[in-house]
Enzyme design. Structure first.
Site, PDB file in Angstrom:
ATOM      1  N   ASP A   1       2.083  -0.577  11.852  1.00  0.00           N
ATOM      2  CA  ASP A   1       0.787  -1.096  11.428  1.00  0.00           C
ATOM      3  C   ASP A   1       0.556  -2.547  11.840  1.00  0.00           C
ATOM      4  OD1 ASP A   1      -0.151   1.229  10.242  1.00  0.00           O
ATOM      5  OD2 ASP A   1       0.792   0.776   8.316  1.00  0.00           O
TER       6      ASP A   1
ATOM      7  N   GLN B   1       4.979   9.337   7.191  1.00  0.00           N
ATOM      8  CA  GLN B   1       4.013  10.190   6.501  1.00  0.00           C
ATOM      9  C   GLN B   1       4.464  11.649   6.518  1.00  0.00           C
ATOM     10  OE1 GLN B   1       0.210   9.515   8.334  1.00  0.00           O
ATOM     11  NE2 GLN B   1       0.038   7.409   7.591  1.00  0.00           N
TER      12      GLN B   1
ATOM     13  N   SER C   1       7.837   9.566  11.880  1.00  0.00           N
ATOM     14  CA  SER C   1       6.645   9.432  11.033  1.00  0.00           C
ATOM     15  C   SER C   1       7.059   9.455   9.576  1.00  0.00           C
ATOM     16  CB  SER C   1       5.643  10.561  11.303  1.00  0.00           C
ATOM     17  OG  SER C   1       4.599  10.533  10.342  1.00  0.00           O
TER      18      SER C   1
ATOM     19  N   ARG D   1      -9.144  12.097  12.809  1.00  0.00           N
ATOM     20  CA  ARG D   1      -7.707  11.983  13.023  1.00  0.00           C
ATOM     21  C   ARG D   1      -7.010  13.333  12.874  1.00  0.00           C
ATOM     22  NH1 ARG D   1      -5.988   7.003   9.308  1.00  0.00           N
ATOM     23  NH2 ARG D   1      -3.972   7.358  10.323  1.00  0.00           N
TER      24      ARG D   1
ATOM     25  N   ARG E   1      -5.737   2.302  18.350  1.00  0.00           N
ATOM     26  CA  ARG E   1      -5.530   0.863  18.212  1.00  0.00           C
ATOM     27  C   ARG E   1      -5.132   0.188  19.512  1.00  0.00           C
ATOM     28  NH1 ARG E   1      -2.834   0.803  12.103  1.00  0.00           N
ATOM     29  NH2 ARG E   1      -4.845   0.714  11.020  1.00  0.00           N
TER      30      ARG E   1
ATOM     31  N   LYS F   1       0.824  -1.211   0.000  1.00  0.00           N
ATOM     32  CA  LYS F   1       0.000   0.000   0.000  1.00  0.00           C
ATOM     33  C   LYS F   1       0.860   1.265   0.000  1.00  0.00           C
ATOM     34  CE  LYS F   1      -2.686   1.107   3.553  1.00  0.00           C
ATOM     35  NZ  LYS F   1      -3.829   1.384   4.447  1.00  0.00           N
ATOM     36  N   SER F   2       1.924   1.265   0.806  1.00  0.00           N
ATOM     37  CA  SER F   2       2.784   2.450   0.873  1.00  0.00           C
ATOM     38  C   SER F   2       3.410   2.757  -0.482  1.00  0.00           C
ATOM     39  CB  SER F   2       3.887   2.236   1.921  1.00  0.00           C
ATOM     40  OG  SER F   2       3.340   2.113   3.207  1.00  0.00           O
TER      41      SER F   2
END
Length: 449
Positions: free
Chosen positions: A326, A176, A174, A129, A357, A28-29
């Site tokens: 994840d 992201q 991070s 978020r 989570r 996915k990344s």
């Protein structure tokens, strides 16, 4: 489009041995980044093995909204005709990123240094978020964000008209945020630097080089300094997306905890910034073998073979968190079957994912008869040496990984485990149910009460 409509409960009943070879969806990344960088390239980029989950499809639609041509030629085969660095047009409508925090944050970075305004939204989970963690760093380039309280979506991002180069030291690991800053730096003259105190996923750096950008990575004490030369002319290339290690984790972990199982998963990415789970499982005593190790498209890959194992609890160090962030939900499900306790340190990032989570897994595991301790930054699972009662209905909280983790747990629990909504699984792993069924898992809609 995000998951909506009525809930789709799904139950995993105790199964016999799980056996077989399964093809896992594309990473996915890498899929997100391939579409975004393809859209910032002059010419046509060809992608094979693209993950066709809803998260990635939403990123493709966003690139179309920004002026790129995105065409599907067949299963996993896509072409992106890009507009070049700095060539994005202002979108005519709101960009809906569905459930994808990665998608929205990377796209924000890509548009932050272009003189346009883009409005972003997502599903209920994504709207809850925090986006300030990326919009605040992007403000160093001159971008402005206007959204709901605490920087939540819907949010309008006003790109910088005359951005200058930035040196940004990250205070929290991070991938992201790092990637958003590097994507923003593409449209900025001079050198943009991102300093990370702890190594995070490096797909963006690898792929930027593949597209022809000048990226220098300097190892420094306790971290890395990434230097990007801005305003390159990115060149189109062919990208073969490796199989997603985060998705591979589910059949692998199900095999490890289900007696008599042996599962093979070919072509899985073993990028060292993503392989923390597999290191941890081996430390727990997992019979997990890497075969045919090789490199494809700049990414290390291997065929994974997992067999049922007697596992023991371990302490997972905080410095490993970035490489497996994840995978903690499914690790906590595995830990329930281990002997002794598994302590996960430095995992506060789990509080701000698709759901909290830590809380989601703790409450679900407790409902299944497992003792869990938690703090703001840690989670400890007390293993039951293979004797997990199960028998609960747990809340997925619109979180695909929570849903899949409890379905994995149900494969080996004493009685069936039900998730209240399996619909979000399609965001990252649309073929999860038939794939698990092909291995021998018993996944069915629960009977109405």
């Amino acid at each position: 489009m995000s998951h909506s409509g009525p809930k789709a409960p799904l139950a995993a009943a105790p199964s016999g041995p799980l056996r077989g070879t399964v093809e896992i969806p594309g990473d996915k990344s890498v899929s997100h980044r391939a579409l975004i960088l393809g859209a910032m390239t002059v010419g046509e980029t060809k992608i094979t093995g693209l993950l066709e989950g809803q998260d990635v499809l939403d990123t493709g639609k966003a690139m179309q909204a920004l002026g790129a041509e995105v065409v599907r030629d067949g299963p996993g085969a896509w072409r992106v005709s890009g507009v070049g660095v700095g060539g994005f047009k202002e979108p005519e409508d709101v960009i809906d990123c569905g459930n994808s925090g990665t998608g929205v944050r990377l796209i924000m970075g890509a548009v932050a240094t272009s003189p346009l305004t883009a409005i972003f939204t997502g599903d209920a989970s994504l709207r809850s978020r925090p986006m300030g963690r990326v919009t605040i760093p992007l403000s160093n380039f001159g971008a402005r964000a206007v959204g709901r309280s605490h920087g939540r979506l819907p949010l309008a991002l006003v790109g910088a008209a005359a951005p200058g180069p930035v040196t940004y030291a990250m205070d929290t690991p991070s991938a992201q945020v790092k990637s958003a800053m590097l994507l923003a730096g593409l449209n900025v003259p001079g050198i943009t630097e991102v300093i990370e105190g702890e190594r995070t996923r490096d797909h963006t750096e690898r792929m930027l080089r593949g597209f022809g950008a000048e990226v220098e990575v300097i190892e420094i004490e306790g971290g890395r300094r990434i230097r990007l030369t801005g305003q390159p002319e990115l060149k189109p290339c062919e990208i073969a997306v490796p199989r997603d290690p985060s998705s591979a984790a589910f059949p692998i972990c199900a095999a490890l905890i289900t007696p008599g199982s042996e599962v093979r998963v070919p072509n899985v990415s073993l990028n060292p910034t993503r392989a923390g789970l597999y290191t941890t499982l081996r430390e727990m005593g997992a019979d997990l073998v890497f075969e045919n190790e090789r490199e494809e498209g700049g990414e290390p890959v291997a065929d994974l073979v997992a067999r049922h194992s007697e596992l023991h609890g371990v302490e997972v160090p905080p410095e490993r968190a970035a490489s497996m962030i994840d995978e903690y939900p499914v690790l906590s499900a595995v830990a329930a079957f281990a002997t002794g306790k598994t302590v996960m340190l430095g995992v506060k990032e789990l509080r701000v994912k698709e759901s909290d989570r830590i809380d989601a897994m703790a409450r679900g595991l407790e409902a299944c008869g497992v003792t869990v301790e938690e703090t703001a930054d840690t989670m400890t699972v007390h293993g039951l040496a293979g004797d997990v009662p199960g028998g609960a209905t747990v809340e997925a909280r619109l979180d695909h990984r929570i849903a899949m983790s409890f379905l994995v747990l149900g494969c080996a629990a004493k009685t069936a485990v039900t998730v209240d909504d399996a619909g979000p699984i399609a965001t990252s792993f649309p073929g999860f149910r038939p794939l698990m069924a092909a291995l021998g898992a018993s996944l069915d809609e629960p009977e109405a009460a």
